[in-house]
Design a protein around this motif. Structure first.
Motif, PDB file in Angstrom:
ATOM      1  N   SER A   1      76.429  19.013   1.378  1.00 12.18           N
ATOM      2  CA  SER A   1      76.291  17.867   2.269  1.00 12.18           C
ATOM      3  C   SER A   1      76.933  16.661   1.617  1.00 12.18           C
ATOM      4  O   SER A   1      77.049  16.602   0.399  1.00 12.18           O
ATOM      5  CB  SER A   1      74.809  17.530   2.477  1.00 12.18           C
TER       6      SER A   1
ATOM      7  N   ASP B   1      67.936  18.555  13.891  1.00 12.48           N
ATOM      8  CA  ASP B   1      69.094  17.693  14.117  1.00 12.48           C
ATOM      9  C   ASP B   1      68.578  16.378  14.697  1.00 12.48           C
ATOM     10  O   ASP B   1      67.669  16.381  15.522  1.00 12.48           O
ATOM     11  CB  ASP B   1      70.061  18.366  15.096  1.00 12.48           C
TER      12      ASP B   1
ATOM     13  N   TYR C   1      71.959  20.157  10.815  1.00 13.46           N
ATOM     14  CA  TYR C   1      71.888  21.102   9.699  1.00 13.46           C
ATOM     15  C   TYR C   1      72.550  22.410  10.105  1.00 13.46           C
ATOM     16  O   TYR C   1      72.289  22.927  11.190  1.00 13.46           O
ATOM     17  CB  TYR C   1      70.432  21.366   9.311  1.00 13.46           C
TER      18      TYR C   1
ATOM     19  N   MET D   1      71.381  25.353   3.474  1.00 12.33           N
ATOM     20  CA  MET D   1      71.975  24.617   4.584  1.00 12.33           C
ATOM     21  C   MET D   1      72.693  23.390   4.046  1.00 12.33           C
ATOM     22  O   MET D   1      72.504  22.985   2.910  1.00 12.33           O
ATOM     23  CB  MET D   1      70.883  24.189   5.562  1.00 12.33           C
ATOM     24  N   LYS D   2      73.523  22.823   4.912  1.00  9.22           N
ATOM     25  CA  LYS D   2      74.092  21.528   4.577  1.00  9.22           C
ATOM     26  C   LYS D   2      73.918  20.625   5.790  1.00  9.22           C
ATOM     27  O   LYS D   2      73.781  21.083   6.909  1.00  9.22           O
ATOM     28  CB  LYS D   2      75.546  21.640   4.147  1.00  9.22           C
ATOM     29  N   ARG D   3      73.933  19.328   5.523  1.00  7.05           N
ATOM     30  CA  ARG D   3      73.754  18.321   6.563  1.00  7.05           C
ATOM     31  C   ARG D   3      75.124  17.776   6.952  1.00  7.05           C
ATOM     32  O   ARG D   3      75.864  17.298   6.101  1.00  7.05           O
ATOM     33  CB  ARG D   3      72.844  17.211   6.012  1.00  7.05           C
TER      34      ARG D   3
ATOM     35  N   ASP E   1      66.294  24.567   3.019  1.00  6.10           N
ATOM     36  CA  ASP E   1      67.357  23.553   2.896  1.00  6.10           C
ATOM     37  C   ASP E   1      68.371  23.912   1.804  1.00  6.10           C
ATOM     38  O   ASP E   1      69.509  23.446   1.843  1.00  6.10           O
ATOM     39  CB  ASP E   1      66.774  22.149   2.674  1.00  6.10           C
TER      40      ASP E   1
ATOM     41  N   LEU F   1      63.568  20.898   9.852  1.00  2.90           N
ATOM     42  CA  LEU F   1      64.920  20.375   9.587  1.00  2.90           C
ATOM     43  C   LEU F   1      65.649  20.199  10.918  1.00  2.90           C
ATOM     44  O   LEU F   1      66.569  20.926  11.252  1.00  2.90           O
ATOM     45  CB  LEU F   1      65.702  21.340   8.700  1.00  2.90           C
TER      46      LEU F   1
END
Lengths: 441, 441
Positions: free
Chosen positions: A381, B105, B119, B389-391, B386, B103
């Motif tokens: 991110s 959006d 995410y 995942m990435k944001r 998380d 998490l």
């Protein structure tokens, strides 16, 4: 001007080549930097002074910016400049405060036990901002504002001084505006090491922000000890524009050239379903280079060596290519950008619609501009409030839920050869329970 | 048995020594591993086979676990063992599914523009689980379950085989249960390199999970290229128990010994406001070592060399010490554990109350057991959804909001020497606007 490929030409080999960016282990830098880190570790401030003199041409005295210097910086700037950064600051603060609000502590019940997590800030952070020849006050805001909102106790801004030992007044103005606790006039590997060892500020536990190859090498070497967290390595800035025939060629060309203005190795990529658009963007780029000749050779090299357009049959194919690329910046200049956004699986920061040049996010809109490059957006991110926090998990089991766990834990720990003590630590709580149970149940 | 300090003895030097853990750059491992990485990069599968034979004593053929092996593993396990792991699996899945749901959006409005983030999962992940001599099926669940819940497309489980070229059946059972896409029979630096280069599975973009010093060195070296993300380096497992006089000495002693069962370098620490408790815990440890003699010398070394108790005046002082330490595991065995939890600023996973042995979280409750060690909990989170995942940030500016940004961007980009193209990319959108405005406004 811009090399245009048709998707029908894209062999797997060509596609792989277009997706690739130059990046590799920089063993040379690692070796040079290791020596610098060793010097600082052994000799501290003495080494910092010596290396600063050698590499920066000056050992500032003091290394930390003084209150007087902050005052001078404020006086040196026009009210117009201060106002511009203040407005940007407000927007960046608003968006990151929103992010903070969404990181809520949470709990739930699993198998009759309470399980939860809470977010807490990292305490001591260093934000690196490149300096020396060019100045990036906007990056000061992007690094310091989210740290401050996360609740970081101490933020050191780390930036190399000019040969006169000074820091650009806009950098100092933004440091104070955003709430940095200290500004350390040291860059490069020696600056990073000074922040890590806490030579003049509390030792940093997290070091973020882009720097040159020596800064990157220093961060990597220190991170390998597990004693400091870093963000991802920074490479050349890059943009993909996904555009259809509703896009204006002059807008797209301007945005590609704006990326090229960052450096001669910046990829500026157009993905479209319209050959006409690709051709007109190419013409507009040529026109733009003539009309706006500053840094021309840099922009030309970037366009010629690192940039291209691909014309696909459909926008979905363009989106799939972009997802494989994982661009730092992604513009979606299409008829229905929100619909297309739903299909994006990897990008640092996305700009939707025809009024969304990357420059807006670089400076003003409130989103962060410290972003993953070189394909790292596929797994990293960009900087946000969560960069400066960690998630602490907890559990509050009931006696009954622990009792249910007894047998399974005995069995599973036995498979792992850890049953004697692991099993016992559960069993002991149910031995002779009637006559000696603690109050909590 | 357990060395007991009084807080009045804690000079700054002693305090610093008690807080310190052994961890440093492992230059020797880095050099050895660099050679292995180079071999794999140059020769691929041929090198993988050669190095596996040299280091693991076997080059499994095939390297990937076959469907038949999964079937055999399932048949080899008792229904009792399978049931235990299934129940644990359900709990781990429940808690991580809860994390995923949180998490969300999000979007907001700043300065009339829509700003948001979403995410998205990392696509290709490798989960490392140590093997060879000991087996950790529980770690398979802890690494693979959250990845699966995050929506990762391809999960490779990476684990060294025994000298017979086989993987423990419980490891294979958990791999299939949790949803790993492939199990690669290769550990060490060569296994990590095989996953990174995608010799037999899609190339990994994220590699997580603890391993020995060579695994750690390989992850660090590959991470320095920016082409792969890793989790933090893993060190010896550790626990702090914060306890008051409501705690049962036998429970606390069992939990400390349970930590000592992990290895002779595991710190097991008691922080309390009760000297009586500390003394009784010490006695119970001695008793426990006599009563449960397996791995005795390992447990004794851990208690004697790396463990201690500190008796503070108040629980708050104990909490402050723990926060400075940043323990991987933290038990709060006090009268009001939830109140005390609020003051915790750094820990991997926290266990509240008198019925919360760490073993519960190691295996069963649903929280993750892949956690930061060696003080890294001060800046790192443990593994969660998380992690995988990435944001992705985005913005959808209105024409009006871009117009407001025009002048500030011109000013700010000028300070940074990027005004020609950055400024122009905004300006061009307002040139001759009446006769050629795109539909989106």
């Amino acid at each position: 001007m811009l090399k245009i490929y048709s998707s029908s030409e894209l062999t797997p080999q060509l596609r792989a080549r277009l997706l690739q960016r130059s990046s590799s282990e920089d063993r040379e830098a690692l070796a040079i930097v290791q020596a610098i880190l060793d010097e600082i570790a052994a000799e501290g401030l003495v080494a910092l002074k010596r290396i600063s003199e050698r590499l920066d041409g000056v050992a500032p005295d003091p290394f930390l910016v003084t209150p007087e210097e902050f005052e001078e910086a404020e006086l040196a700037l026009s009210s117009e400049i201060k106002q511009a950064f203040q407005t940007a600051y407000q927007n960046i603060k608003s968006f990151h405060a929103f992010q903070r609000k969404m990181l809520e502590d949470q709990k739930t019940t699993v198998c009759t036990s309470t399980l939860g997590y809470m977010y807490r800030p990292v305490e001591r952070v260093a934000v690196y901002v490149p300096g020396g020849k060019a100045f990036y006050p906007s990056s000061v805001l992007m690094g310091v504002v989210p740290a401050r909102i996360a609740g970081v106790s101490h933020i050191t801004l780390l930036t190399p001084p000019g040969r006169d030992g000074k820091i650009h007044p806009a950098v100092l103005y933004c440091a104070r505006l955003a709430g940095a606790n200290a500004v350390l006039k040291a860059g490069g590997a020696h600056g990073v090491a000074a922040a890590y060892h806490g030579l003049l500020t509390p030792p940093a536990e997290l070091i973020i922000g882009p720097g040159n190859r020596y800064v990157t090498a220093a961060k990597n070497l220190l991170a390998s000890t597990g004693r400091v967290r870093i963000d991802q390595p920074a490479g050349p800035s890059e943009v993909i524009v996904i555009a259809d025939n509703t896009a204006r060629p002059a807008f797209v060309a301007a945005d590609l050239l704006s990326q090229a203005e960052h450096g001669e190795d910046s990829p500026c990529i157009l993905l479209t379903d319209s050959l006409v658009l690709a051709e007109r963007v190419s013409e507009e780029i040529a026109k733009g280079l003539d009309e706006r000749p500053e840094r021309r050779s840099m922009k030309e090299t970037s366009i010629r060596e690192h940039s291209y357009a691909v014309v696909f049959e459909t926008l979905d194919e363009a989106i799939a290519f972009s997802n494989d690329y994982g661009p730092e910046h992604l513009e979606i200049a299409t008829e229905k950008p929100e619909r297309d956004l739903e299909k994006i699986t990897a990008a640092g920061s996305v700009f939707l619609g025809h009024y969304a040049p990357v420059a807006l996010g670089d400076y003003f809109s409130g989103t962060n501009h410290i972003l993953p490059t070189g394909g790292a957006a596929r797994m990293f991110s960009g900087v946000g409030v969560d960069t400066f926090m960690k998630r602490i998990t907890y559990q509050y089991p009931t006696r009954e839920s622990l009792r249910k766990a007894l047998e399974p834990i005995r069995i599973m720990s036995k498979v792992e050869g850890l049953d004697q003590e692991h099993g016992h630590s559960v069993e002991v709580r149910f031995e002779g329970e009637k006559d000696r149970s603690p109050s909590q149940g």
